[in-house]
Design a protein around this motif. Sequence first.
Motif, PDB file in Angstrom:
ATOM      1  N   ILE A  31       0.871  -1.181   0.000  1.00  0.00           N
ATOM      2  CA  ILE A  31       0.000   0.000   0.000  1.00  0.00           C
ATOM      3  C   ILE A  31       0.905   1.227   0.000  1.00  0.00           C
ATOM      4  O   ILE A  31       1.715   1.406   0.909  1.00  0.00           O
ATOM      5  N   SER A  97      -1.744  -1.297  -5.842  1.00  0.00           N
ATOM      6  CA  SER A  97      -2.611  -0.374  -5.116  1.00  0.00           C
ATOM      7  C   SER A  97      -2.306   1.073  -5.499  1.00  0.00           C
ATOM      8  O   SER A  97      -1.142   1.484  -5.534  1.00  0.00           O
ATOM      9  N   ARG A  99      -3.713   4.913  -4.389  1.00  0.00           N
ATOM     10  CA  ARG A  99      -4.582   5.677  -3.477  1.00  0.00           C
ATOM     11  C   ARG A  99      -5.048   6.941  -4.200  1.00  0.00           C
ATOM     12  O   ARG A  99      -4.513   8.031  -4.028  1.00  0.00           O
ATOM     13  N   TYR A 288     -11.378  -1.531  -6.220  1.00  0.00           N
ATOM     14  CA  TYR A 288     -10.820  -0.181  -6.255  1.00  0.00           C
ATOM     15  C   TYR A 288     -10.430   0.145  -7.690  1.00  0.00           C
ATOM     16  O   TYR A 288      -9.978  -0.711  -8.450  1.00  0.00           O
ATOM     17  N   HIS A 319      -5.858  -2.270   0.304  1.00  0.00           N
ATOM     18  CA  HIS A 319      -6.043  -0.955   0.922  1.00  0.00           C
ATOM     19  C   HIS A 319      -6.322  -1.134   2.407  1.00  0.00           C
ATOM     20  O   HIS A 319      -6.746  -2.208   2.844  1.00  0.00           O
ATOM     21  N   ASP A 344     -13.254   2.246   3.373  1.00  0.00           N
ATOM     22  CA  ASP A 344     -11.981   2.733   2.844  1.00  0.00           C
ATOM     23  C   ASP A 344     -11.505   3.949   3.626  1.00  0.00           C
ATOM     24  O   ASP A 344     -12.252   4.908   3.824  1.00  0.00           O
TER      25      ASP A 344
END
Length: 427
Positions: A31, A97, A99, A288, A319, A344
């Motif tokens: 992450i 991942s 963000r 995601y 996540h 989340d």
Amino acid sequence: MAALDATEIARLGQDLTPVGAEKAGNASGTIPAWDGGLHSPPAGYKPNEDYVDPYASEKPLYTVTAANMDQYKAELTPGYQAMLQKYPTYKMQVFPSHRTAALPQSEYDEIRKEAASVSLAGNGNGMLNYQSTSVPFPIPKTGLEAVYNHVVRYRAGGYHYYPTEMVVQANGKFTPVRRDVIAVMASAMGNPEPNRLYYYLGKVTSPESVAGSQNLVHEPIDQTTESRLAWTYNPGQRRVLRAPEISYDSPVATSEGLRTNDMIDMFNGSPDRYDWKLVGKKEMLVPYNTYKLASHSLKYTDIIQADHLNQDLIRYEPHRVWVVEATLKPGQRHIYAKRVFYIDEDSWAILAADLYDGRGELWRMQEAHSLQRYDVLSSIHVSDVSYDLQARRYIVSGLENEEKRAQFGIKANLKDFSTAALRRSGR
């Protein structure tokens, strides 16, 4: 129940992101650190066309199946474990991942401002001193605070969209139920009534057997002083009627019993029938950046299959999520005795949920298909699905692949959500 103090607020934008997530990545590197999110469109994006998938060229890091699920069990919700065990064709393709969640700077400013004053109402069934923030509790101390962050998360003020709902039978057959929906946060309107969180007006447009039925909802902020106001328009009777049943575990009329009203948007409405526990934060595999699933080049028959959605179209990433457990209070009634939500940390959206029956057995599991709408800086998901693990049926809601594109940041007035407007729309 108290608002944040100055020391806690000072962490926002420092070790925490402006919405309260951990800014740093995890120790293993799966992450990444949050670097501001995806706050501008990638090359090639054109307004009023499909979102350009910024990660279209990426390949899965690995695929979770029933054969290897034990290796990833710590990152799988009980619902995903059950789906993998029950259906041999079910799989989860896991990608790097990203963000991507990001909000307008004005939202970050409002979050910081209101964090010093917003608190839960005395019994938790509402918020006090809430104005317009999209994250009232950036450092949640209770399960309810985390859930309220989901309920009021940023939606670009309001939007007009055309969600489609399908009940999928065990053989894969389905009939699309199409809607025309307008939803606006009260804070985005010039003349909202006191104690209003949002206004909702939805009309079924097809199939012909249910076309014309409509629901109107005025949602309160503090439900200790006022319960949800709801009305329905019945095209057969040509009448507007109060509809107190549009809440809690009453089934959505077109869902064949697979979806309760408080499952819409993963969870909505009054939380007063449950005791809420903030279990903590975990690293999990969740849907995601599901840009592929949102493409208008897809037909519903490309997405919907027997037993489950086409898993080749769904992207999963690791996540951090807040785990919140809701347990039915003694003396209260609901078809779900326990619900576990996975929220989340970056968008405050519920991305998965496990729903248990009165015997304590896992009954249904939900997942929401999240993406960052970089044109309006909102992470409103594109659809959600609920699998009934006992009946081998499922319901998917919100798909717009064959519909007109949603419009965000719309303007509305209180008169647009009056019972008179509901009656006129019916005629």
